[in-house]
Design a protein around this motif. Structure first.
Motif, mmCIF file in Angstrom:
data_model
loop_
_atom_site.group_PDB
_atom_site.id
_atom_site.type_symbol
_atom_site.label_atom_id
_atom_site.label_comp_id
_atom_site.label_asym_id
_atom_site.label_seq_id
_atom_site.Cartn_x
_atom_site.Cartn_y
_atom_site.Cartn_z
ATOM 1 N N VAL B 165 2.670 14.679 0.230
ATOM 2 C CA VAL B 165 1.642 14.625 1.275
ATOM 3 C C VAL B 165 0.810 13.341 1.142
ATOM 4 C CG1 VAL B 165 -0.432 15.751 2.197
ATOM 5 C CG2 VAL B 165 1.532 17.140 1.478
ATOM 6 N N ALA B 166 0.478 13.025 -0.096
ATOM 7 C CA ALA B 166 -0.386 11.863 -0.366
ATOM 8 C C ALA B 166 0.287 10.546 0.039
ATOM 9 C CB ALA B 166 -0.794 11.844 -1.834
ATOM 10 N N GLU B 167 1.616 10.560 0.152
ATOM 11 C CA GLU B 167 2.361 9.377 0.610
ATOM 12 C C GLU B 167 1.843 8.893 1.966
ATOM 13 O OE1 GLU B 167 4.769 7.228 -0.005
ATOM 14 O OE2 GLU B 167 5.510 7.918 -1.955
ATOM 15 N N PHE B 168 1.249 9.814 2.727
ATOM 16 C CA PHE B 168 0.733 9.450 4.047
ATOM 17 C C PHE B 168 -0.314 8.342 3.926
ATOM 18 C CE2 PHE B 168 -1.270 9.923 8.179
ATOM 19 C CZ PHE B 168 -0.188 10.220 8.982
ATOM 20 N N ALA B 169 -1.104 8.377 2.851
ATOM 21 C CA ALA B 169 -2.120 7.341 2.634
ATOM 22 C C ALA B 169 -1.460 5.994 2.354
ATOM 23 C CB ALA B 169 -3.041 7.741 1.486
ATOM 24 N N VAL B 170 -0.383 6.018 1.580
ATOM 25 C CA VAL B 170 0.347 4.784 1.275
ATOM 26 C C VAL B 170 0.859 4.161 2.566
ATOM 27 C CG1 VAL B 170 2.333 3.813 0.040
ATOM 28 C CG2 VAL B 170 1.014 5.714 -0.987
ATOM 29 N N HIS B 171 1.432 5.012 3.420
ATOM 30 C CA HIS B 171 1.955 4.553 4.710
ATOM 31 C C HIS B 171 0.831 3.962 5.569
ATOM 32 C CE1 HIS B 171 4.123 4.541 8.525
ATOM 33 N NE2 HIS B 171 3.067 5.151 9.036
ATOM 34 N N CYS B 172 -0.302 4.669 5.671
ATOM 35 C CA CYS B 172 -1.402 4.207 6.535
ATOM 36 C C CYS B 172 -1.966 2.890 6.043
ATOM 37 C CB CYS B 172 -2.508 5.256 6.610
ATOM 38 S SG CYS B 172 -1.989 6.690 7.546
ATOM 39 N N HIS B 173 -2.108 2.748 4.719
ATOM 40 C CA HIS B 173 -2.612 1.483 4.177
ATOM 41 C C HIS B 173 -1.657 0.342 4.498
ATOM 42 C CE1 HIS B 173 -6.386 1.836 1.888
ATOM 43 N NE2 HIS B 173 -6.114 3.133 1.937
ATOM 44 N N ARG B 174 -0.359 0.608 4.448
ATOM 45 C CA ARG B 174 0.618 -0.425 4.767
ATOM 46 C C ARG B 174 0.441 -0.888 6.223
ATOM 47 N NH1 ARG B 174 5.603 2.165 3.932
ATOM 48 N NH2 ARG B 174 4.986 2.366 1.744
ATOM 49 N N MET B 175 0.186 0.065 7.110
ATOM 50 C CA MET B 175 0.010 -0.259 8.530
ATOM 51 C C MET B 175 -1.247 -1.108 8.765
ATOM 52 S SD MET B 175 2.472 1.165 10.338
ATOM 53 C CE MET B 175 3.605 0.808 9.006
ATOM 54 N N ALA B 176 -2.221 -0.969 7.865
ATOM 55 C CA ALA B 176 -3.520 -1.625 8.068
ATOM 56 C C ALA B 176 -3.503 -3.101 7.664
ATOM 57 C CB ALA B 176 -4.598 -0.893 7.279
ATOM 58 N N VAL B 177 -2.536 -3.480 6.834
ATOM 59 C CA VAL B 177 -2.559 -4.831 6.267
ATOM 60 C C VAL B 177 -2.612 -5.910 7.348
ATOM 61 C CG1 VAL B 177 -1.242 -6.505 4.911
ATOM 62 C CG2 VAL B 177 -1.444 -4.130 4.120
ATOM 63 N N ALA B 178 -1.847 -5.733 8.402
ATOM 64 C CA ALA B 178 -1.772 -6.767 9.440
ATOM 65 C C ALA B 178 -2.809 -6.576 10.542
ATOM 66 C CB ALA B 178 -0.360 -6.765 10.052
ATOM 67 N N ASN B 179 -3.697 -5.583 10.372
ATOM 68 C CA ASN B 179 -4.671 -5.279 11.429
ATOM 69 C C ASN B 179 -6.030 -5.902 11.103
ATOM 70 O OD1 ASN B 179 -6.464 -4.202 13.220
ATOM 71 N ND2 ASN B 179 -5.877 -2.068 12.880
ATOM 72 N N PRO B 180 -6.422 -6.942 11.838
ATOM 73 C CA PRO B 180 -7.679 -7.627 11.520
ATOM 74 C C PRO B 180 -8.915 -6.750 11.694
ATOM 75 C CG PRO B 180 -6.819 -8.369 13.632
ATOM 76 C CD PRO B 180 -5.747 -7.506 13.010
ATOM 77 N N TYR B 181 -8.794 -5.618 12.399
ATOM 78 C CA TYR B 181 -9.940 -4.737 12.597
ATOM 79 C C TYR B 181 -10.048 -3.662 11.511
ATOM 80 C CZ TYR B 181 -9.797 -6.800 17.237
ATOM 81 O OH TYR B 181 -9.789 -7.682 18.281
ATOM 82 N N ALA B 182 -9.021 -3.527 10.691
ATOM 83 C CA ALA B 182 -8.989 -2.428 9.707
ATOM 84 C C ALA B 182 -10.045 -2.607 8.625
ATOM 85 C CB ALA B 182 -7.600 -2.343 9.084
ATOM 86 N N GLN B 183 -10.534 -1.479 8.104
ATOM 87 C CA GLN B 183 -11.592 -1.521 7.091
ATOM 88 C C GLN B 183 -11.047 -1.983 5.739
ATOM 89 O OE1 GLN B 183 -13.918 2.034 7.069
ATOM 90 N NE2 GLN B 183 -15.451 1.182 5.686
ATOM 91 N N PHE B 184 -9.885 -1.457 5.340
ATOM 92 C CA PHE B 184 -9.281 -1.854 4.064
ATOM 93 C C PHE B 184 -7.885 -2.394 4.335
ATOM 94 C CE2 PHE B 184 -12.082 1.767 2.736
ATOM 95 C CZ PHE B 184 -13.056 0.961 2.145
ATOM 96 N N ARG B 185 -7.728 -3.682 4.142
ATOM 97 C CA ARG B 185 -6.447 -4.314 4.483
ATOM 98 C C ARG B 185 -5.621 -4.600 3.249
ATOM 99 N NH1 ARG B 185 -7.474 -9.171 8.411
ATOM 100 N NH2 ARG B 185 -5.210 -9.117 8.354
#
Lengths: 309, 309
Positions: B165-185
């Protein structure tokens, strides 16, 4: 734009309901409207809740889902709409748009407030969250205080005596006598109004809307729905509009006129293709007598400085 | 039903904006969306604000008018729509209905929250106003606590290990890397997630959505408006729906499924005449990893108990 009809109305008495919670008041009005409409409540596809103060006074947000659940309607789309004292009207406007869009065939709208079980200071503080917290409310300004300024500006500008403006309270009380839902069902004289305690100079106690608990609800439907569930008497919403003014009282160019009322009323009358004189029943926001008087002017029922007539 | 198009989008970075107030964040996103749309902001006829916490955290209600005024749009119709964590989506749905109804040609919707300048306890208390204050919240229950119950029920029912279940956080963080609006990239590993502090057993810190400040906005318009203001690239809203579940977590028949997500998604896909597999970009509410996993199941992207795959 699809036509929108009102097929049911319900309300609780307005007053001090120590024995009923906010959700119970809302559910009572909502189910009364459904009964009045003579429809199965499972026909409702959406519930709109108009409310301003539940977050501050009950520590309860998310009223759309809460009231849908308590009314036995869990599953429907449900929303809270907030626009300060106009929350109920704003929720009705959204419900109107929902049916007018063709997306929903049958929706309910309920306005609810539960204010008497909070301390006066907390009620006043919750109301002034409709003004600017950063620039106005933090000074200790209250709505009765701000409207006292408006009142003074109006009397000075038009050379009108307070007794003339305060007459609005006498008129409103007279209208309430025959209304079983009204909070105070007795007439008051202008002498009683003028000798009631001073709240914020020049506003007297009987010039203020009382704090109360209560709810009112409507059921709206589309023409398609009516075709499937025909009825003899029809009430159609032929115009609905909303508008804003600048946010704060001190930002207005002229404190003695409400640009939002004027603008919204003009738009609604235009949609409905009627003139102010075609209207038989008028309900205006009169938190304080001065607001009722000014609104009559903005809506075209009196000239500037003559709303008190 | 009139067709509805998205012609502009704007957002602030999500993060700790100590130097910007709620109204500034909302105005920044709103005006960015207007610029992106390439329209005159005076074309806007209505502003919808999605927000849950401003009453509790800023002592400020009436955000529709406030943000319209600060964006230089005083006069437009303006509303706040609140539906807890779904407030932004609910506001977008109302904006969609406003244009679909034919009543409005060009409207803006902005979602905004300003949470980092409040104490953690106050933020937690404001969030739990989305649960039942009378029956649940008063016990001291928090949303992370309630979702910990859901998490445990899910793991027990399907025999799934927390790491999955916790893998979902790993996936979401990966998606955020290229997003300039994301809080944690930055990417996080499953080891980092599983060794982060325990917040409410079994939920770990990195399984929780962070508290942040920010706003995002869209400009919607009708086909008529597009005809007068043509453009090459078009984004159409081909389906929009909302639904509720029973109000409280403990009232659900099955805590490991979100009936509202399932119902709303089915309705929106039906309107759009597409299948889940036709969707290229999916954004789900994942306040906690478990909610993301369950939502993927409810939306038809995974079988029951398999959303973590």
């Amino acid at each position: 734009m699809a036509r929108v009809f009102i097929i049911g109305a319900g309300a609780t008495r307005i007053g001090e309901h120590w024995d009923k919670s906010l959700r119970e008041l809302a559910t009572e009005a909502l189910l009364a409207a459904v009964r009045d409409a003579g429809v199965d409540k499972r026909d409702l596809e959406a519930v709109y809740v108009g409310n301003m103060s539940s977050g501050a006074l009950q520590g309860q947000e998310h009223l759309g889902s809460l009231i849908a659940t308590w009314a036995g309607l869990a599953g429907v789309a449900a929303f809270k709409v907030e626009a300060a004292c106009a929350s109920g009207g704003a929720a009705l406007h959204q419900a109107f748009l929902a049916v007018a869009s063709g997306c929903y065939d049958c929706v309910a709208v309920v306005g609810v407030e539960k204010m008497t079980d909070a301390l006066p200071h907390d009620v006043t503080a919750s109301l002034v969250t409709a003004e600017d917290q950063e620039y106005v409310a933090f000074t200790g300004a209250t709505f009765v205080g701000l409207n006292a300024l408006v009142y003074r500006a109006y009397m000075a500008k038009y050379g009108v005596k307070q007794e003339r403006v305060a007459e609005f309270a006498v008129h409103c009380h007279r209208m309430a006598v025959a209304n079983p839902y009204a909070q105070f069902r007795r007439e008051v004289s202008i002498e009683e109004v003028m000798s009631s305690p001073l709240i914020a100079d020049p506003i007297r106690l009987l010039e203020c809307a009382p704090v109360g608990d209560g709810a009112a609800a409507l059921v709206l439907c589309s023409e398609d729905y009516l075709r499937r569930n025909p009825r003899d008497e029809l009430v159609e919403i032929v115009g609905s509009a909303a508008a804003t003014d600048v946010f704060s009282v001190h930002e207005r160019r002229d404190m003695t006129t409400l640009a939002a009322s004027r603008r919204a009323a003009e738009a609604a009358l235009r949609q409905a293709r009627v003139e102010p004189r075609d209207v038989d029943v008028l309900e205006v926001h009169d938190a304080f007598t001065i607001l009722g008087v000014i609104t009559l002017e903005d809506l075209g029922y009196a000239g500037r400085g003559e709303g008190w007539r």
